[in-house]
Motif scaffolding. Structure first.
Motif, mmCIF file in Angstrom:
data_model
loop_
_atom_site.group_PDB
_atom_site.id
_atom_site.type_symbol
_atom_site.label_atom_id
_atom_site.label_comp_id
_atom_site.label_asym_id
_atom_site.label_seq_id
_atom_site.Cartn_x
_atom_site.Cartn_y
_atom_site.Cartn_z
ATOM 1 N N LEU A 189 0.824 -1.208 0.000
ATOM 2 C CA LEU A 189 0.000 0.000 0.000
ATOM 3 C C LEU A 189 0.858 1.258 0.000
ATOM 4 O O LEU A 189 0.545 2.260 -0.670
ATOM 5 C CB LEU A 189 -0.931 -0.001 1.217
ATOM 6 C CG LEU A 189 -2.046 -1.046 1.204
ATOM 7 C CD1 LEU A 189 -2.802 -1.023 2.527
ATOM 8 C CD2 LEU A 189 -3.013 -0.804 0.050
ATOM 9 N N ARG A 190 1.978 1.208 0.763
ATOM 10 C CA ARG A 190 2.855 2.375 0.807
ATOM 11 C C ARG A 190 3.468 2.636 -0.564
ATOM 12 O O ARG A 190 3.557 3.791 -1.013
ATOM 13 C CB ARG A 190 3.929 2.159 1.861
ATOM 14 C CG ARG A 190 4.773 3.407 2.117
ATOM 15 C CD ARG A 190 5.812 3.154 3.200
ATOM 16 N NE ARG A 190 5.194 2.917 4.490
ATOM 17 C CZ ARG A 190 5.243 1.753 5.135
ATOM 18 N NH1 ARG A 190 5.873 0.724 4.588
ATOM 19 N NH2 ARG A 190 4.650 1.601 6.299
ATOM 20 N N ARG A 191 3.840 1.509 -1.253
ATOM 21 C CA ARG A 191 4.425 1.690 -2.593
ATOM 22 C C ARG A 191 3.402 2.245 -3.573
ATOM 23 O O ARG A 191 3.675 3.174 -4.339
ATOM 24 C CB ARG A 191 4.939 0.340 -3.094
ATOM 25 C CG ARG A 191 5.654 0.420 -4.468
ATOM 26 C CD ARG A 191 5.641 -0.900 -5.158
ATOM 27 N NE ARG A 191 4.269 -1.346 -5.404
ATOM 28 C CZ ARG A 191 3.964 -2.529 -5.940
ATOM 29 N NH1 ARG A 191 4.919 -3.395 -6.230
ATOM 30 N NH2 ARG A 191 2.697 -2.859 -6.143
ATOM 31 N N ASP A 192 2.151 1.640 -3.561
ATOM 32 C CA ASP A 192 1.111 2.108 -4.477
ATOM 33 C C ASP A 192 0.706 3.552 -4.160
ATOM 34 O O ASP A 192 0.502 4.379 -5.061
ATOM 35 C CB ASP A 192 -0.117 1.200 -4.380
ATOM 36 C CG ASP A 192 0.186 -0.229 -4.839
ATOM 37 O OD1 ASP A 192 1.218 -0.405 -5.518
ATOM 38 O OD2 ASP A 192 -0.596 -1.129 -4.509
ATOM 39 N N ARG A 193 0.552 3.847 -2.853
ATOM 40 C CA ARG A 193 0.175 5.199 -2.461
ATOM 41 C C ARG A 193 1.239 6.205 -2.871
ATOM 42 O O ARG A 193 0.931 7.309 -3.350
ATOM 43 C CB ARG A 193 -0.039 5.247 -0.933
ATOM 44 C CG ARG A 193 -0.389 6.613 -0.376
ATOM 45 C CD ARG A 193 -1.677 7.100 -0.903
ATOM 46 N NE ARG A 193 -2.099 8.348 -0.272
ATOM 47 C CZ ARG A 193 -3.000 9.168 -0.772
ATOM 48 N NH1 ARG A 193 -3.605 8.867 -1.924
ATOM 49 N NH2 ARG A 193 -3.330 10.282 -0.151
ATOM 50 N N LEU A 194 2.496 5.791 -2.716
ATOM 51 C CA LEU A 194 3.602 6.678 -3.089
ATOM 52 C C LEU A 194 3.615 6.920 -4.596
ATOM 53 O O LEU A 194 3.875 8.046 -5.055
ATOM 54 C CB LEU A 194 4.924 6.070 -2.610
ATOM 55 C CG LEU A 194 6.165 6.954 -2.743
ATOM 56 C CD1 LEU A 194 5.958 8.269 -2.001
ATOM 57 C CD2 LEU A 194 7.379 6.229 -2.181
ATOM 58 N N ALA A 195 3.299 5.887 -5.374
ATOM 59 C CA ALA A 195 3.267 6.063 -6.830
ATOM 60 C C ALA A 195 2.143 7.041 -7.231
ATOM 61 O O ALA A 195 2.341 7.922 -8.070
ATOM 62 C CB ALA A 195 3.062 4.702 -7.508
ATOM 63 N N ASP A 196 0.954 6.843 -6.594
ATOM 64 C CA ASP A 196 -0.164 7.763 -6.909
ATOM 65 C C ASP A 196 0.167 9.189 -6.516
ATOM 66 O O ASP A 196 -0.099 10.138 -7.262
ATOM 67 C CB ASP A 196 -1.432 7.307 -6.181
ATOM 68 C CG ASP A 196 -1.924 5.951 -6.686
ATOM 69 O OD1 ASP A 196 -1.535 5.572 -7.807
ATOM 70 O OD2 ASP A 196 -2.679 5.283 -5.946
#
Length: 1007
Positions: A797-804
């Motif tokens: 989630l941290r990786r996906d949130r960071l990408a968004d």
């Protein structure tokens, strides 16, 4: 634009209709509008402006109503102006809104403003419009200027420009903004300021959005924010948000990319650990599920054995329930017939009881054992008699009506006979009273007819007495004023001669003055020579410039005193002449005696008039009373005759009806009583007949039901109907027994199936598993899996949130860059146009710069005339410097200074004297008129007016001013000078004289 003719009616101070021929005045070129203070000179200019624009200049436009207070109540105000504008001969007829008396009743009604605009074509006036807006628009387009500009150009209110000359920059700006179209520049300033604020808000909002995304990235990753800590509570709201530094916002995408690279590695490690723990969890879950399934099968086999033993104990009960159900099924087919016997028995008993009751009631009318036929015949006989008696009901009602009508006629006759006698006596007296009252009224009216003449005599005597007192007072004041004026003339002439003598002495001795200033070796200021072989010698005392100036100042004061004395003397003479015209030569005591006699005569006439009003009201009441008595007597006579003719007819009818009804009612008290008795007896007989028939029918139905019930019981195997009722069961009871038997059968089948199941038989042979140990192993595996999965999910989630967030941050920074550039450009332009940017060296707003340019043109045009009127001494200077104390930013460029050629110094306009201020402000007014005319499209003003202020000028300056005004006539223009200064009457022969009195003002043209 040239004025031709003006007609004023009930407008301002003019109570009647005044016509002004401007063509006659324009032929002279220069004309004077003169009259006493308050006579209405300015109202003529108001009428011209009102005709053109529908409004009057300045504060007078806000005054309540333009109609003259002196006008007659029904006279409507109007202004008619004939003028030529751009070669078109127009006639404008306007009337303002006013309150006129109602044509019927009392009070007033509103009359709206009206206009008629006509044009002269081929000698005929052709209507153009009657709409206020269309007329105003057409005049404004032809003149090319607004009402404010026209009043400034054509009416030249010089007094306002004296204030304009001394005003500060803000006041000058407000005046110039009314005259020159600077709205577009003000709108440009406002638009740029709004654009600066909007672009600033946009850039700050977009920068704040990028900063907010960076804060969310820091919060997601746990890293510190690149923009520093943010307060938890927002700061107080400001007009515009403060933007973040541009360098900080530009560095945000690189900072976010660095954080994303570190969190990608953490995501891979947590994913591998989660897969290992998941495999261990699935193995522990399968082992526990298998053990629980074996335990359930073993428990199911043991339960089936226990239930089979319990069902064997219910076999006898099941057999009894089946037998009970069979007997109930047989009884159910005969039970309805048994119940029918019971119902028929109760019905037969009720019918027999009802028949006995009704036969007892009929025993009072017929024999106790009378047959049904006898009962039927007796009922029919009574019904027939009731039908005959019903027809007599109408005769009963008519008899009652006749009796009531005869009683009413008797009461009316007792009232009408004495009333008729009283009216006849009154009718004999009233004609004589009316005739006497009419004779008295005619005599009073003849005496009261002289009241208008008596009132006019009192008013005329009172007016003459007031004028006589005023005439006597003015005679004394006039003698004193004439003596004072002669003294002032002598003093002014002596002072003027002294100045001339001093100037002549100085001119005669100028050679010796210059000789006293010569120095050896220095050039002469006259011839330039450095040698002075024969300088002049002084011949006596020579006055210096200071002495001459003091003498000139004394001469100016003496001249002003002379003019004031002359103006006062002229005013007193005019008042004395007016009073003399009114009072004549008679003394005040004689006129007072005439007034007293007129008042006594008026009192006598008023008394007779009051008596006539009283008599007229009394006569009207007497005549009305006579008419009412006559009409009432006729009506009473008609009613009395009708009463006496009607009563005999009603008496005959009453006797006939009474005999017929006595015969019909027999022994009963009334017809109604007989009908009611016969109706009751017929009802009793009919009920008895019905009860006997119902009893016979119920007995037959009971016998048939008993036979049917006995046969049905025997057919189903029961000896008596009572056994049928004992064996019968309700549907609910039968259903309950069937449900119990069905449940026992189903349960026996289910137990057999479970005991024959191979899986249960096999499970019963195996040992019981250890469930607590297996459950503990599964719990440990689930805890490990939950921890690993949580760590992996958080990393993902941290990786996906960071990408968004990185994508959002890139878009936000991309949107912020052009907004920041636009704000930088808008901020510079808004600062330049508002005078608040360092690049604007004069700190002057755009609108102020435009007005400064217009003021510079006005000053240039004004100096052409100021130079002539001041003898070349004064000139106006336009300056862009702010006045002392003016702190309004961006309002510079509207300063005025006066250059004095005699001293070589510049000074503030407030230091000018009264006369100097007049010629300077007049120059400004004329210069402004030229510039406004050019600004409005060059519309030529053929008739213009200069308003007041000439009383402050000396003779020489007045000559210069008159030369300038005379020059305005070039090109055929006509110039009207509005003033009450006495000396101008001799200088300007063409005059428009305005005079005032108690009844209002009048105007007269003299050429």
């Amino acid at each position: 634009m040239r004025l031709h003719r003006l007609r004023i009616t009930a407008f301002g101070p003019f109570s009647g209709t005044e016509e002004i021929d401007f063509d006659a005045l324009s032929d002279a070129g220069l004309f004077l509008v003169q009259g006493r203070t308050g006579a209405g000179k300015t109202s003529i200019l108001d009428a011209v402006c009102f005709a053109l624009y529908g409004q009057v200049p300045g504060a007078r436009n806000a005054a309540k109503g333009l109609r003259s207070d002196h006008a007659a109540p029904g006279t409507g105000p109007s202004v008619v102006l004939e003028t030529t504008i751009r070669g078109r001969r127009l006639r404008i007829t306007r009337s303002p809104a006013w309150e006129r008396p109602k044509l019927r009743g009392t009070g007033t009604t509103a009359e709206h403003a009206k206009v008629i605009l006509e044009e002269l074509e081929d000698g005929t006036w052709v209507g153009l419009t009657t709409r206020l807006d269309e007329a105003g628009d057409l005049v404004s387009r032809l003149l090319g200027m607004t009402a404010v500009q026209f009043c400034q150009v054509a009416l030249l209110p010089q007094g306002e420009f004296a204030g304009f000359l001394r005003a500060g920059a803000d006041e000058r700006r407000r005046v110039l903004e009314r005259l020159f179209a600077t709205e577009v520049f003000t709108q440009v300033e406002k638009w740029l300021a709004d654009r600066r604020a909007a672009s600033g808000r946009e850039a700050a909002e977009l920068g704040a959005a990028a900063s907010s995304i960076a804060g969310r990235i820091a919060e997601t990753t746990g890293a510190p924010s690149p923009l520093g800590e943010r307060p938890a509570v927002p700061a107080p709201r400001r007009p515009e948000p403060a933007p973040e530094p541009a360098a900080d916002i530009e560095a945000l995408p690189a900072w976010a990319a660095e954080l994303a690279a570190g969190h990608a590695d953490v995501r891979a490690v947590t994913a591998e650990l989660r897969q290992e723990v998941k495999t261990q969890l699935e193995a522990a879950r399968r082992a526990l599920e298998d053990a629980r399934a074996l335990t359930d099968r073993q428990r199911g086999h043991a339960d089936a054995l226990a239930r089979r033993d319990a069902l064997r104990a219910h076999a006898e009960e099941k057999s009894r329930m089946a037998s009970r159900l069979y007997a109930a099924e047989r009884a159910g087919r005969a039970v309805p017939l048994v119940h029918a016997v019971q119902a028929r028995h109760a019905e037969a008993r009720r019918a027999r009881r009802w028949a006995d009751e009704k036969r007892a009631e009929a025993g009072a009318l017929l024999p106790p054992n009378a047959s049904e036929d006898v009962l039927v015949k007796a009922e029919r006989a009574r019904r027939d008699e009731i039908a005959k008696l019903e027809r007599a009901r109408g005769e009963v009602a008519r008899l009652r009506q006749v009796e009531d009508e005869r009683a009413a006629l008797a009461r009316e006759l007792a009232e009408l006979e004495p009333r008729e006698a009283r009216l006849a006596a009154t009718l004999a007296e009233l004609p004589g009273i009316v005739a006497a009252r009419r004779t008295e009224l005619e005599a009073a009216n003849i005496a009261a007819a002289g009241r208008p003449g008596a009132e006019a005599a009192v008013q005329e005597a009172g007016r003459r007495l007031d004028a006589a007192h005023r005439r006597d007072q003015l005679e004394h004041r006039l003698a004193e004023a004439e003596a004072g004026y002669r003294s002032a003339v002598d003093a002014a002439q002596a002072a003027k001669e002294r100045v001339l003598d001093l100037r002549q002495v100085r001119l005669d001795g100028m050679a010796s003055v210059l000789a006293g200033e010569l120095r050896d070796g220095e050039p002469c200021r006259v011839c330039g020579s450095t040698e002075h072989p024969d300088p002049g010698a002084p011949s006596g005392d020579i006055p210096d410039e200071a002495e001459i100036e003091r003498a000139q100042a004394e001469a100016d004061e003496a001249q002003e005193a002379r003019e004031r004395a002359g103006t006062a003397l002229e005013g007193l003479r005019s008042e004395r002449d007016h009073a003399l015209e009114t009072a004549g030569e008679a003394d005040a005591e004689t006129i007072a005696g005439e007034l007293e006699e007129a008042e006594l005569a008026l009192q006598a006439v008023n008394a007779r008039a009051a008596e006539a009003e009283r008599l007229e009201g009394a006569l009207l009441r007497d005549e009305q009373e006579l008419e009412n008595v006559r009409e009432e007597h006729e009506a009473v006579s008609r009613d009395l005759a009708a009463n006496r003719a009607r009563d005999p007819d009603l008496a005959v009818e009453q006797a006939r009806l009474s005999a017929e009804l006595d015969e019909a009612r027999g022994e009963d008290a009334t017809i109604e009583a007989r009908i009611a008795r016969l109706g009751r007896e017929a009802g009793v007989l009919a009920a008895t007949i019905e009860a006997l028939r119902e009893s016979d029918r119920a007995a037959a139905e009971l016998a048939a039901a008993r036979e049917n019930a006995r046969a049905a019981a025997e057919a189903e195997g029961f000896r008596t109907p009572e056994e049928v009722l004992d064996a019968a069961l309700r549907d609910e009871e039968q259903g309950a027994l069937r449900d119990k038997i069905r449940r026992l059968d189903n349960e026996e089948a289910a137990v057999r199936d479970r005991l024959e199941d191979p899986a249960l038989v096999k499970a019963a042979a195996e040992p019981a598993p250890d469930l607590p140990a297996l459950e503990a192993a599964l719990a440990a595996a689930e805890a490990a899996h939950t921890g690993a999965a949580s760590a992996a999910d958080r990393a993902r989630l941290r990786r996906d949130r960071l990408a968004d967030l990185r994508a959002e941050l890139g878009e936000a920074v991309g949107a912020w860059r052009p907004a920041a550039e636009r704000h930088e450009v808008a901020e510079r332009l808004a600062g330049l146009t508002s005078g608040k940017h360092a690049a604007n060296r004069h700190a002057m707003s755009l609108s102020a710069y435009v007005l400064a340019a217009r003021l510079e043109q006005v000053v240039a045009a004004a100096n052409e005339r100021l130079s002539r009127m001041s003898g070349g001494r004064y000139a106006l200077i336009h300056t862009t410097e702010k006045a002392a104390g003016d702190r309004t930013r961006g309002a510079g460029g509207l300063g005025l200074r006066i250059a004095d050629a005699w001293t070589g110094m510049e000074r503030d306009p407030v230091t000018l004297s009264g006369g100097e201020s007049f010629i300077t402000s007049l120059s400004l007014a004329l210069g402004l008129a030229d510039v406004v005319t050019a600004e409005a499209g060059g519309t030529e003003i053929g008739t213009l007016f200069v308003d007041e202020g000439f009383g402050t000028l000396d003779e020489e300056t007045l000559d210069e001013v008159m030369d300038v005004l005379d020059g305005l006539r070039d090109g055929g223009r006509a110039v009207g000078v509005v003033s009450h200064v006495a000396e101008l009457r001799a200088r300007i022969p063409a005059q428009l004289r305005v005079t005032k009195d108690r009844a209002g003002s009048t105007a007269m043209v003299t050429v």
